[in-house]
Design an enzyme around this catalytic site. Structure first.
Site, mmCIF file in Angstrom:
data_model
loop_
_atom_site.group_PDB
_atom_site.id
_atom_site.type_symbol
_atom_site.label_atom_id
_atom_site.label_comp_id
_atom_site.label_asym_id
_atom_site.label_seq_id
_atom_site.Cartn_x
_atom_site.Cartn_y
_atom_site.Cartn_z
ATOM 1 N N CYS A 1 -0.405 4.148 2.281
ATOM 2 C CA CYS A 1 -0.216 3.880 3.719
ATOM 3 C C CYS A 1 1.247 4.063 4.125
ATOM 4 O O CYS A 1 1.532 4.581 5.199
ATOM 5 C CB CYS A 1 -0.611 2.449 4.080
ATOM 6 S SG CYS A 1 -2.109 1.852 3.312
ATOM 7 N N ASP A 2 2.175 3.604 3.293
ATOM 8 C CA ASP A 2 3.565 3.469 3.740
ATOM 9 C C ASP A 2 4.581 4.351 3.013
ATOM 10 O O ASP A 2 5.743 4.393 3.414
ATOM 11 C CB ASP A 2 4.005 1.995 3.594
ATOM 12 C CG ASP A 2 3.173 1.076 4.477
ATOM 13 O OD1 ASP A 2 2.753 1.537 5.555
ATOM 14 O OD2 ASP A 2 2.932 -0.075 4.084
ATOM 15 N N CYS B 1 0.843 -1.204 0.000
ATOM 16 C CA CYS B 1 0.000 0.000 0.000
ATOM 17 C C CYS B 1 0.873 1.247 0.000
ATOM 18 O O CYS B 1 1.486 1.589 1.020
ATOM 19 C CB CYS B 1 -0.911 -0.009 1.228
ATOM 20 S SG CYS B 1 -1.909 1.481 1.368
#
Ligand code: NAP
Length: 308
Positions: free
Chosen positions: A138-139, A135
């Site tokens: 997200c990261d 992701c």
């Protein structure tokens, strides 16, 4: 434990499920939607959606997701943030179990989508969250000024890779062939991006590091040559698999576990409908997931009218 009878229960709160919920609740049907993570499904973790009509500048995935959720709630959809664990049909009633809840519904729409596929190579599981990610939104921020690799040659690898260049110093896309699968517009953007390099005909065979990703082993599939490659992160975008393990045997599926639908998105079981990426033959686009959500909702409505 609570027991409750609904007209429609929707499993899955991505674009398909939220649109189905909007339509059934707006048609005054008592509707409950289950979502195990966050509203929007895969789209919620997409940075920018550029191909949903009506937003010429694009719209953030998280924003369109929360707007869809608000719109479904506005017309009375109840939402439970919990996974559906089992589904059983007895006579015309469908029983749903989620935690301590046992709920009964006259119709069910399955819109549980699909999840990212893992490569299944040594080090992948152990280093997930320690440099291995699925992701970008997200990261990505953890990789400021770092060097990373992206695995895959489809739209996800290209779109997420382009997004990751906001953070990283350098990004290498590893693709197992010498031709990308992704759409021409994303291919052209990725190829023009000065931070992106490509390694063609290359697969990842191992991920290594102590406590965090430090290097990968790669193999050229044409020459069979293997070598190590230092990197700080590995983002894997090699496709999806349907989230249907929990309903094996309930409805007819294809060999990969995608649900086979008939006319009006009905499944092999009357009263159970399927829409979005969980459905065999889906185009895996937000706009078609929403269209299918509408179609499944109208079909559920017609089914309920005939029941009465
Ligand atoms: P995808 O189109 O199935 O592409 C998966 C990529 O991973 C392919 O390039 C494939 O290689 C590669 N791959 C698969 N298994 C692999 C393995 N074991 N080792 C190495 N490489 C492997 O998946 P996706 O990119 O997630 O896209 C899924 C769907 O969502 C598509 O229909 C796509 O159009 C859609 N989507 C659209 C957008 C957008 O419209 N902006 C954004 C994201 C996704 P091969 O090419 O050799 O098979």
């Amino acid at each position: 434990m609570s027991t409750n009878m609904y007209d429609v229960i929707i499993a899955g709160g991505g674009g398909a499920g939220l649109t189905a919920a909007l339509y059934t609740s707006r048609a005054m049907l008592k509707t409950l939607l289950f979502e195990k993570l966050i509203p929007g499904g895969q789209i919620a973790t997409t940075d920018m959606v550029e191909n949903y009509p009506g937003f010429p500048e694009g719209i953030m995935g998280a924003e369109i997701s929360s707007r869809m959720e608000a719109q479904a709630r506005k017309y009375g959809t109840e939402i439970q943030y919990a996974p559906v664990e089992t589904i059983e049909k007895t006579g015309s009633e469908i029983m749903i179990k989620s935690g301590a809840n046992r709920l009964t519904t006259k119709s069910l729409i399955i819109a549980v989508g699909a999840s990212f596929k893992m490569l299944g190579i040594p080090g992948e599981k152990e280093l997930t969250g320690k440099g291995v990610s699925y992701c970008a939104t997200c990261d990505g921020a953890f990789f400021k000024n770092k060097e990373i690799v992206v695995v895959g040659g489809g739209d996800s690898a290209l779109q997420e890779g382009i997004f990751l260049t906001r953070f990283v110093k350098k990004l290498t896309i590893l693709h197992r062939r010498d031709k990308l699968r992704g759409s021409p517009i994303l291919q052209s953007r990725a190829k023009k991006n000065p931070k992106i390099e490509f390694l063609w005909d290359t697969i990842l065979t191992k991920i290594e590091g102590t406590g965090k990703v430090e290097r990968i082993q790669i193999k050229n599939v044409k020459t069979s040559q293997e070598r190590f490659f230092d990197t700080n992160g590995v983002f894997i975008f090699v496709g999806h698999e349907p989230n249907t393990k929990f309903i094996q045997g309930l409805v007819q599926m294809d060999e990969k576990g995608y649900i086979i639908t008939r006319e009006n998105l009905g499944t092999s079981v009357p009263g159970i409908f399927a829409c979005g990426e969980v459905r065999a033959g889906s185009t895996r686009q937000l706009v078609s997931a929403c269209g299918e959500g509408c179609e499944a909702a109208l079909a559920a409505q017609a089914y309920l009218e005939n029941l009465e």
